[in-house]
Design a protein around this motif. Sequence first.
Motif, PDB file in Angstrom:
ATOM      1  N   LYS A 156      -2.621   9.421   3.022  1.00  0.00           N
ATOM      2  CA  LYS A 156      -3.735   8.778   3.689  1.00  0.00           C
ATOM      3  C   LYS A 156      -3.199   7.562   4.416  1.00  0.00           C
ATOM      4  O   LYS A 156      -2.383   6.820   3.881  1.00  0.00           O
ATOM      5  CB  LYS A 156      -4.809   8.369   2.681  1.00  0.00           C
ATOM      6  CG  LYS A 156      -5.463   9.546   1.994  1.00  0.00           C
ATOM      7  CD  LYS A 156      -6.495   9.105   0.993  1.00  0.00           C
ATOM      8  CE  LYS A 156      -7.035  10.316   0.267  1.00  0.00           C
ATOM      9  NZ  LYS A 156      -7.868   9.976  -0.849  1.00  0.00           N
ATOM     10  N   VAL A 157      -3.663   7.379   5.654  1.00  0.00           N
ATOM     11  CA  VAL A 157      -3.178   6.296   6.489  1.00  0.00           C
ATOM     12  C   VAL A 157      -4.366   5.552   7.090  1.00  0.00           C
ATOM     13  O   VAL A 157      -5.345   6.162   7.494  1.00  0.00           O
ATOM     14  CB  VAL A 157      -2.295   6.853   7.640  1.00  0.00           C
ATOM     15  CG1 VAL A 157      -1.978   5.800   8.662  1.00  0.00           C
ATOM     16  CG2 VAL A 157      -1.015   7.446   7.078  1.00  0.00           C
ATOM     17  N   SER A 158      -4.276   4.230   7.131  1.00  0.00           N
ATOM     18  CA  SER A 158      -5.234   3.427   7.883  1.00  0.00           C
ATOM     19  C   SER A 158      -4.460   2.313   8.591  1.00  0.00           C
ATOM     20  O   SER A 158      -3.470   1.806   8.061  1.00  0.00           O
ATOM     21  CB  SER A 158      -6.323   2.846   6.977  1.00  0.00           C
ATOM     22  OG  SER A 158      -5.767   1.995   6.014  1.00  0.00           O
ATOM     23  N   VAL A 159      -4.910   1.981   9.815  1.00  0.00           N
ATOM     24  CA  VAL A 159      -4.186   1.030  10.658  1.00  0.00           C
ATOM     25  C   VAL A 159      -5.176   0.065  11.305  1.00  0.00           C
ATOM     26  O   VAL A 159      -6.282   0.455  11.676  1.00  0.00           O
ATOM     27  CB  VAL A 159      -3.392   1.774  11.756  1.00  0.00           C
ATOM     28  CG1 VAL A 159      -2.769   0.821  12.745  1.00  0.00           C
ATOM     29  CG2 VAL A 159      -2.326   2.655  11.141  1.00  0.00           C
ATOM     30  N   ASP A 160      -4.749  -1.189  11.463  1.00  0.00           N
ATOM     31  CA  ASP A 160      -5.509  -2.193  12.188  1.00  0.00           C
ATOM     32  C   ASP A 160      -4.519  -3.032  12.974  1.00  0.00           C
ATOM     33  O   ASP A 160      -3.364  -3.193  12.564  1.00  0.00           O
ATOM     34  CB  ASP A 160      -6.299  -3.063  11.213  1.00  0.00           C
ATOM     35  CG  ASP A 160      -7.347  -3.928  11.906  1.00  0.00           C
ATOM     36  OD1 ASP A 160      -7.638  -3.698  13.102  1.00  0.00           O
ATOM     37  OD2 ASP A 160      -7.878  -4.838  11.246  1.00  0.00           O
ATOM     38  N   TYR A 161      -4.946  -3.578  14.119  1.00  0.00           N
ATOM     39  CA  TYR A 161      -4.036  -4.372  14.944  1.00  0.00           C
ATOM     40  C   TYR A 161      -4.797  -5.352  15.819  1.00  0.00           C
ATOM     41  O   TYR A 161      -6.000  -5.221  16.038  1.00  0.00           O
ATOM     42  CB  TYR A 161      -3.153  -3.470  15.807  1.00  0.00           C
ATOM     43  CG  TYR A 161      -3.917  -2.610  16.785  1.00  0.00           C
ATOM     44  CD1 TYR A 161      -4.138  -3.041  18.092  1.00  0.00           C
ATOM     45  CD2 TYR A 161      -4.415  -1.369  16.407  1.00  0.00           C
ATOM     46  CE1 TYR A 161      -4.836  -2.260  18.992  1.00  0.00           C
ATOM     47  CE2 TYR A 161      -5.113  -0.581  17.306  1.00  0.00           C
ATOM     48  CZ  TYR A 161      -5.324  -1.032  18.595  1.00  0.00           C
ATOM     49  OH  TYR A 161      -6.024  -0.260  19.488  1.00  0.00           O
ATOM     50  N   GLN A 213      -1.167  -3.975  11.043  1.00  0.00           N
ATOM     51  CA  GLN A 213      -1.084  -3.679   9.615  1.00  0.00           C
ATOM     52  C   GLN A 213      -1.451  -2.220   9.384  1.00  0.00           C
ATOM     53  O   GLN A 213      -2.430  -1.713   9.939  1.00  0.00           O
ATOM     54  CB  GLN A 213      -2.017  -4.570   8.813  1.00  0.00           C
ATOM     55  CG  GLN A 213      -1.863  -4.391   7.300  1.00  0.00           C
ATOM     56  CD  GLN A 213      -2.672  -5.407   6.536  1.00  0.00           C
ATOM     57  OE1 GLN A 213      -3.893  -5.453   6.665  1.00  0.00           O
ATOM     58  NE2 GLN A 213      -1.987  -6.236   5.760  1.00  0.00           N
ATOM     59  N   GLY A 214      -0.637  -1.558   8.596  1.00  0.00           N
ATOM     60  CA  GLY A 214      -0.902  -0.179   8.233  1.00  0.00           C
ATOM     61  C   GLY A 214      -0.805  -0.004   6.732  1.00  0.00           C
ATOM     62  O   GLY A 214      -0.005  -0.655   6.063  1.00  0.00           O
ATOM     63  N   ILE A 215      -1.644   0.862   6.211  1.00  0.00           N
ATOM     64  CA  ILE A 215      -1.625   1.167   4.779  1.00  0.00           C
ATOM     65  C   ILE A 215      -1.364   2.646   4.621  1.00  0.00           C
ATOM     66  O   ILE A 215      -2.043   3.481   5.221  1.00  0.00           O
ATOM     67  CB  ILE A 215      -2.952   0.777   4.107  1.00  0.00           C
ATOM     68  CG1 ILE A 215      -3.194  -0.727   4.264  1.00  0.00           C
ATOM     69  CG2 ILE A 215      -2.952   1.183   2.633  1.00  0.00           C
ATOM     70  CD1 ILE A 215      -4.570  -1.179   3.827  1.00  0.00           C
TER      71      ILE A 215
END
Length: 175
Positions: free
Chosen positions: A22-27, A139-141
């Motif tokens: 699972k991936v989530s990204v914000d920038y 930022q990525g998780i």
Amino acid sequence: MMKRIFFLSVIILTIVSCNTQKVSVDYDRNFNFDTNKSYTFSKTDRVRLNDLDSARLFKSIEKGMLFKGFQKSAENNLVIHVVPEEYVSKKQTSNVGLGLGTGGIGFGGGVSVGIPITSQKLNQNYTVSMLNEGRLVWQGILKLEMPLNASPAVREARVDSGVMKLLKNFPPKAK
């Protein structure tokens, strides 16, 4: 030949079904990634993984960044900070039912018992932050799940594919 094909398909199905990413990204939409093409890893990271998993992770990030056109450098345009988390979880995968019954002339009865089947999974969560002059710009998780006793080759493949998925849309396109 059929046995070999069946065995191979069972192995592939097992590997694919055990792979959870699972991936989530914000920038920061105002940051220009096109003019900042160098990076370094934070010197203050306290990576709480064993040395082998840590080396796999950083090697995979370096490959992904190189593929995206970023060079590792002391210039520190981007500072990559990694916070890992690792834990073991038990997951109930299925139930097996055992039954016993009788039947006769318009009369029937039965007893059934469910036996849960559980397996332990290794969960690795990575928060990858990129900072520019102390300001968070990306930022990525990444959340990985794999069998607890996964071989080194499987671990490396899972981390590589997860990091590639994490960096799939990196750098963000300028709007």
